[in-house]
Design a protein around this motif. Structure first.
Motif, mmCIF file in Angstrom:
data_model
loop_
_atom_site.group_PDB
_atom_site.id
_atom_site.type_symbol
_atom_site.label_atom_id
_atom_site.label_comp_id
_atom_site.label_asym_id
_atom_site.label_seq_id
_atom_site.Cartn_x
_atom_site.Cartn_y
_atom_site.Cartn_z
ATOM 1 N N ARG A 64 -23.548 -37.109 -12.468
ATOM 2 C CA ARG A 64 -23.720 -36.975 -13.919
ATOM 3 C C ARG A 64 -22.617 -37.744 -14.646
ATOM 4 N N GLN A 65 -21.385 -37.645 -14.145
ATOM 5 C CA GLN A 65 -20.267 -38.328 -14.813
ATOM 6 C C GLN A 65 -20.440 -39.852 -14.749
ATOM 7 N N GLN A 122 -22.310 -33.305 -9.834
ATOM 8 C CA GLN A 122 -21.458 -33.434 -11.020
ATOM 9 C C GLN A 122 -20.878 -34.842 -11.135
ATOM 10 N N LEU A 126 -15.039 -30.811 -13.031
ATOM 11 C CA LEU A 126 -15.614 -30.402 -11.749
ATOM 12 C C LEU A 126 -15.381 -28.903 -11.543
ATOM 13 N N GLN A 140 -22.978 -29.638 -5.047
ATOM 14 C CA GLN A 140 -22.470 -29.401 -6.410
ATOM 15 C C GLN A 140 -21.502 -30.510 -6.810
#
Ligand code: PMP
Length: 525
Positions: A31-32, A28, A11, A24
């Motif tokens: 996506r993980q 992230q 991160l 943001q």
């Protein structure tokens, strides 16, 4: 509560970015989750702990988690924290989020039930084991490809690249000249000459229907058509949001006697008609009715769109059809009729060359819209067609096809009498491409088609060619006799006879019977 989230792993916040910090973080984390680093059931770190670690306000993390929850990727558990959802669900959701929601973006489009049905028929007809009597095409055995091969070679040798350049959007002038001359020659008494400027070369007459509809019809405007009628026209009118009123046909064509009341009460914006060897019923509007229709259209100041691709296909000298509505109108000094025709039926459908003849204002308007669609119709075919007509080859071909299609019509009619005499009632068109048959049992053409698919024969059910809301044509089918050799037609009708003989049809299996074959699909209409 256990958080197995490796704090801080991957991160990284970019404080100079215009993307808000909460976004943001959520991007992230999403996506993980999608990549499986955060799997099913795992807990995200407590909001406060993550906020401290990243140096942001707690509300930033609350917002990031809130967004993930809204997207269905995590779930808040009271007293336990925020838990990642099942990875399969999550990745599905992720995929959904990545994908553009096209159905939501596309504007509504009035696809008719019949065009969906016909899409199924197209799929069915692409099966190699099927004898299709459905497509509205001429017999491919007689496509004059040697003539076109010679013409293309000649034109390209003589003109070089010039014949491959753009041509004027309104059409190659020599072609417009010969088309105008043909229409002028059809005016009774030759009292009126159509100048080439009052013609427009089209990419098929289907394009003409679209251009005229676009110029005249707004949502809820009323169009009068025959019932049944040409599916391609019905689909265009519906796509423009028009309402359609169908007028029944009898053996003399459209029941013009029913028209006046409709004109009086409903004030249509357009009358669309296929007056000669109509698709699909095969009937021809009599001369008397042509005159009555024109008189009504004049009295109520309603434009007539005359769609005339079949009038050269008459089978007996005494069956030469009456002059076109356009020719009759011009003979009387009128400008009411917009005339369309095409080489798709006379020659071959892949050419995509048709034409319009109309008042200069209509031509100008249609031309402006056509330029937005395709700039112009393919140049090389226009060069070739001009010469094909100038050299008398079109008239020669038409004469030969009149003989051939009469043979084919007779073969199909005889086969129908033999194999389906008890089950179908056939008409006797003097020209055109189609036999229009009533199913005596009253079964719908669509139900019959579903059964016929198992016997490897296809046709167009009458319901697909009907004006929406009118059910009279449901127990009818359209059979194309122009599209194949007599022995193929006979085998198709034999199969049809076998289907019709089955008294108690097994339940239909449309999904398998009408399934897409994966082959190239060809339009049917
Ligand atoms: N009008 C009618 C009555 C037709 O039957 C057809 C073709 N089936 C068309 C128009 C469309 O012809 P084109 O191939 O020239 O677009």
């Amino acid at each position: 509560m256990v958080s197995n989230f490796a704090l801080g792993s991957g991160l990284a916040l970019d404080r100079a970015s215009r993307i808000p910090l909460y976004q943001q973080i959520s991007d992230q984390l999403r996506r993980q989750i999608a990549q499986g680093f955060l799997s099913d059931g795992h807990f995200l770190p407590p909001e406060r702990a993550l906020a401290t670690m990243l140096g942001v306000n707690r509300s930033t993390v609350v917002n990031a988690y809130g967004e993930l929850a809204a997207q269905g990727l995590v779930e808040p558990r009271v007293g336990r924290g925020t838990q990642v959802r099942r990875p399969s669900e999550a990745s599905e959701l992720e995929a959904n989020l990545r994908a553009l929601p096209w159905p939501e973006l596309l504007l509504p489009y009035a696809e008719s039930v019949s065009s969906r049905v016909l899409r199924d028929i197209v799929a069915l007809c692409s099966r190699p084991d099927i004898i299709s009597l459905a497509a509205g095409i001429p017999n491919p055995d007689f496509y004059p490809h040697p003539d076109f091969s010679t013409l293309f070679q000649e034109i390209l040798t003589e003109q070089g690249g010039h014949a491959l350049e753009h041509c004027p959007p309104e059409g190659h002038h020599p072609l417009r000249e010969v088309l105008a001359a043909r229409i002028s020659a059809s005016v009774p008494g030759h009292v009126k000459v159509v100048p080439p400027e009052e013609t427009l070369v089209l990419s098929g007459s289907q394009q003409g229907i679209y251009l005229v509809a676009g110029a005249l019809l707004g949502p809820a405007d009323l169009v009068i058509t025959e019932n049944p009628t040409f599916l391609g026209a019905l689909s265009v009118f519906r796509a423009f949001g028009a309402r359609i009123v169908g007028v029944p046909v009898d053996e003399q064509g459209m029941r013009v006697d029913l028209l006046e009341e409709i004109m009086e009460r409903r004030r249509p914006r357009l009358i669309y008609t296929v007056p000669t060897f109509q698709n699909p019923s095969g009937v021809t509007l009599s001369l008397t009715r042509r005159k009555q229709l024109l008189a009504l259209a004049r009295a109520y100041r309603v434009p007539v769109l005359e769609d005339d691709p079949y009038s050269d296909m008459y089978f007996r000298p005494e069956a030469v059809p009456p002059p076109s509505l356009k020719a009759l109108d011009m003979a009387e000094g009128g400008n009411q009729v917009i005339y369309l025709s095409s080489f798709s039926k006379m020659l071959f459908p892949g050419m995509r060359v048709g034409w319009m003849a109309a008042s200069p204002a209509v031509i100008e308007r249609a031309l402006a819209a056509k330029q937005l669609i395709d700039i112009h119709t393919t140049s090389l075919y226009q060069w070739a067609m001009a010469r094909y007509i100038q050299r008398g080859l079109l008239d020669k071909h038409n004469a030969a096809m009149r003989v051939q299609y009469r043979i084919q019509r007779d073969a199909m009619a005889a086969a129908l009498t033999h194999y389906c005499g008890d089950t179908l009632e056939q008409n006797q068109p003097n020209g055109g491409f189609y036999l229009w048959c009533r199913i005596k049992s009253g079964e719908s053409g669509l139900a019959l088609l579903e059964r016929a698919a198992r016997y490897n024969v296809a046709f167009v059910p009458g319901g697909g060619l009907s004006v929406p809301g009118m059910s009279e044509c449901e127990p009818y089918i359209r059979l194309n006799f122009a599209c194949a050799r007599p022995e193929v037609l006979e085998e198709g009708i034999k199969r049809l006879g076998a289907v019709l003989k089955v008294k108690k049809p097994r339940p239909a299996r449309p999904p398998t019977a009408l399934t897409h074959s994966g082959q190239d699909l060809k339009p049917l209409v």
